[in-house]
Design a protein around this motif. Structure first.
Motif, short mmCIF file in Angstrom:
data_model
loop_
_atom_site.label_atom_id
_atom_site.label_comp_id
_atom_site.label_asym_id
_atom_site.label_seq_id
_atom_site.Cartn_x
_atom_site.Cartn_y
_atom_site.Cartn_z
N ILE A 15 -23.99 -57.52 -10.44
CA ILE A 15 -22.53 -57.34 -10.35
C ILE A 15 -21.95 -57.14 -11.75
O ILE A 15 -21.10 -56.28 -11.98
CB ILE A 15 -21.87 -58.56 -9.67
CG1 ILE A 15 -22.34 -58.67 -8.21
CG2 ILE A 15 -20.34 -58.45 -9.73
CD1 ILE A 15 -21.92 -59.95 -7.52
N LYS A 18 -22.45 -53.63 -12.86
CA LYS A 18 -21.56 -52.73 -12.13
C LYS A 18 -20.15 -52.83 -12.68
O LYS A 18 -19.44 -51.83 -12.83
CB LYS A 18 -21.58 -53.14 -10.65
CG LYS A 18 -21.41 -52.03 -9.68
CD LYS A 18 -21.65 -52.60 -8.28
CE LYS A 18 -21.19 -51.66 -7.21
NZ LYS A 18 -21.39 -52.25 -5.87
N SER A 19 -19.74 -54.04 -13.00
CA SER A 19 -18.35 -54.22 -13.45
C SER A 19 -18.13 -53.69 -14.87
O SER A 19 -17.00 -53.50 -15.29
CB SER A 19 -17.90 -55.68 -13.30
OG SER A 19 -18.31 -56.42 -14.40
N ALA A 24 -17.16 -52.80 -9.72
CA ALA A 24 -17.47 -53.94 -8.86
C ALA A 24 -16.24 -54.24 -7.98
O ALA A 24 -15.11 -54.10 -8.44
CB ALA A 24 -17.83 -55.15 -9.70
N SER A 25 -16.49 -54.64 -6.75
CA SER A 25 -15.37 -54.94 -5.84
C SER A 25 -14.76 -56.30 -6.18
O SER A 25 -15.35 -57.09 -6.93
CB SER A 25 -15.85 -54.95 -4.39
OG SER A 25 -16.70 -56.07 -4.20
N GLU A 28 -17.03 -59.14 -5.17
CA GLU A 28 -18.17 -59.23 -6.09
C GLU A 28 -17.77 -59.93 -7.38
O GLU A 28 -18.48 -60.79 -7.91
CB GLU A 28 -18.72 -57.82 -6.41
CG GLU A 28 -19.55 -57.21 -5.29
CD GLU A 28 -20.00 -55.78 -5.57
OE1 GLU A 28 -21.12 -55.44 -5.16
OE2 GLU A 28 -19.23 -55.01 -6.18
N LYS A 29 -16.59 -59.56 -7.89
CA LYS A 29 -16.14 -60.19 -9.14
C LYS A 29 -15.89 -61.69 -8.95
O LYS A 29 -16.18 -62.48 -9.84
CB LYS A 29 -14.87 -59.49 -9.65
CG LYS A 29 -15.21 -58.16 -10.34
CD LYS A 29 -14.01 -57.56 -11.05
CE LYS A 29 -13.25 -56.67 -10.10
NZ LYS A 29 -12.18 -55.89 -10.71
N TRP B 163 -27.17 -48.15 -8.86
CA TRP B 163 -26.83 -49.44 -9.48
C TRP B 163 -28.05 -50.28 -9.79
O TRP B 163 -28.08 -51.01 -10.78
CB TRP B 163 -25.81 -50.21 -8.62
CG TRP B 163 -24.47 -49.54 -8.66
CD1 TRP B 163 -23.79 -48.99 -7.61
CD2 TRP B 163 -23.64 -49.31 -9.82
NE1 TRP B 163 -22.61 -48.43 -8.03
CE2 TRP B 163 -22.49 -48.61 -9.38
CE3 TRP B 163 -23.77 -49.61 -11.17
CZ2 TRP B 163 -21.47 -48.22 -10.25
CZ3 TRP B 163 -22.76 -49.22 -12.05
CH2 TRP B 163 -21.63 -48.54 -11.59
N HIS B 167 -28.76 -51.45 -13.53
CA HIS B 167 -28.99 -52.87 -13.80
C HIS B 167 -30.30 -53.08 -14.56
O HIS B 167 -30.34 -53.77 -15.57
CB HIS B 167 -28.99 -53.65 -12.48
CG HIS B 167 -29.50 -55.05 -12.62
ND1 HIS B 167 -28.78 -56.03 -13.28
CD2 HIS B 167 -30.65 -55.63 -12.23
CE1 HIS B 167 -29.50 -57.16 -13.27
NE2 HIS B 167 -30.62 -56.94 -12.64
#
Lengths: 88, 184
Positions: A15, A18-19, A24-25, A28-29, B163, B167
């Motif tokens: 996450i 992604k952020s 990130a949603s 998720e955050k 992703w 990652h």
């Protein structure tokens, strides 16, 4: 309680990555924040990751200023090969 | 109706195609090969050109297919891909940090010093140490700043696939930068 927020270190860092791109949603955050409130290692990872994002950003600015061109020499070589290809 | 004139292709489009390829594959030799293959494939399939698109659009669509082929090739490559490092436990403690791979605090002096040419070349070295496909996706997303959707379409992968690659690439890069820069 809060069981729905529970994630592994690996998930937390996925996450986190992604952020770094703002993708990130919200949920998720939330999970990430909850995780790093308790996990010092991932809190450090998150902090360092933001730092790296800044460095990559500068690198990106540098690279995007640059347009790549083929050398005249390479173009001439390619023209020769094209001629051969067209006549064969 | 558009027509094709292969005699002018190199002067008109080689720089455009070459730049398009370099920002994606980040290797000048591979980019040159891809441009050459694109022109050759264009010659071979010129009879199928219907004139609906411009010459340039048509050539780019050929190059795009060549780039997907290239990505598939590096994706299936054994060897380098297998030396990718694992950072997390599997089994009972699945998803926890492997103890000797835990991030270390960085030397605060080097951490501050981020306007530095050496630092930029160290990043390149670390990116080049990644398995090829990680390096390609990471660069497209982070350095060239393409949209997720665009990368997925161009390389024919799913967002979750992207992703996972990002990652793994970033975790490995962090570790490489720690060893070779921050805590050198």
């Amino acid at each position: 309680m809060f069981k729905f927020l529970k994630i592994t270190c690996q998930e937390a860092n996925e996450i986190c990555n992604k952020s770094q791109y703002g993708e990130a949603s919200f949920s998720e955050k939330m999970k990430l924040e909850f995780h790093i409130a308790f996990c010092k290692i991932c809190a450090l990872y998150t902090k360092q990751n933001k730092n790296l994002t800044g460095i990559f950003k500068r690198k990106s600015l540098d690279c995007k200023e640059h347009t790549h061109c083929m050398s005249n020499n390479d173009k001439e070589l390619l023209k020769e090969k094209m001629k051969q290809e067209m006549s064969s | 109706m558009n027509t094709l004139d292969p005699n002018t292709w190199i002067d008109s489009y080689s720089d455009y195609l070459y730049n398009y390829a370099v920002v994606r594959v980040n290797n000048t030799d591979i980019a040159k090969d891809l441009v050459q293959e694109t022109f050759f494939a264009g010659l071979r399939s010129a009879k199928n050109f219907e004139g609906k698109s411009t010459e340039r659009t048509w050539l780019i669509s050929i190059l795009k297919r060549k780039i997907i082929d290239y990505y598939r090739k590096i994706n299936s490559k054994k060897g380098k891909a297998e030396v990718r490092m694992n950072f997390y436990e599997s089994g009972e403690n699945e998803g926890s940090w492997i103890e000797e791979r835990v991030p270390q605090s960085w030397n605060s002096e080097t951490e501050k010093n981020i306007e530095n040419e050496e630092l930029k070349s160290q990043i390149d070295v670390c990116i080049d140490n990644l398995p090829e496909k990680y390096a390609m996706v990471f660069r497209m997303k982070t350095i060239q700043e393409f949209e997720t959707e665009e990368i997925c379409k161009e390389l024919n992968i799913t967002p979750s696939n992207l992703w996972v690659i990002i990652h793994r690439a970033r975790t490995q890069l962090r570790s490489c930068m720690e060893k070779n820069w921050f805590n050198k």
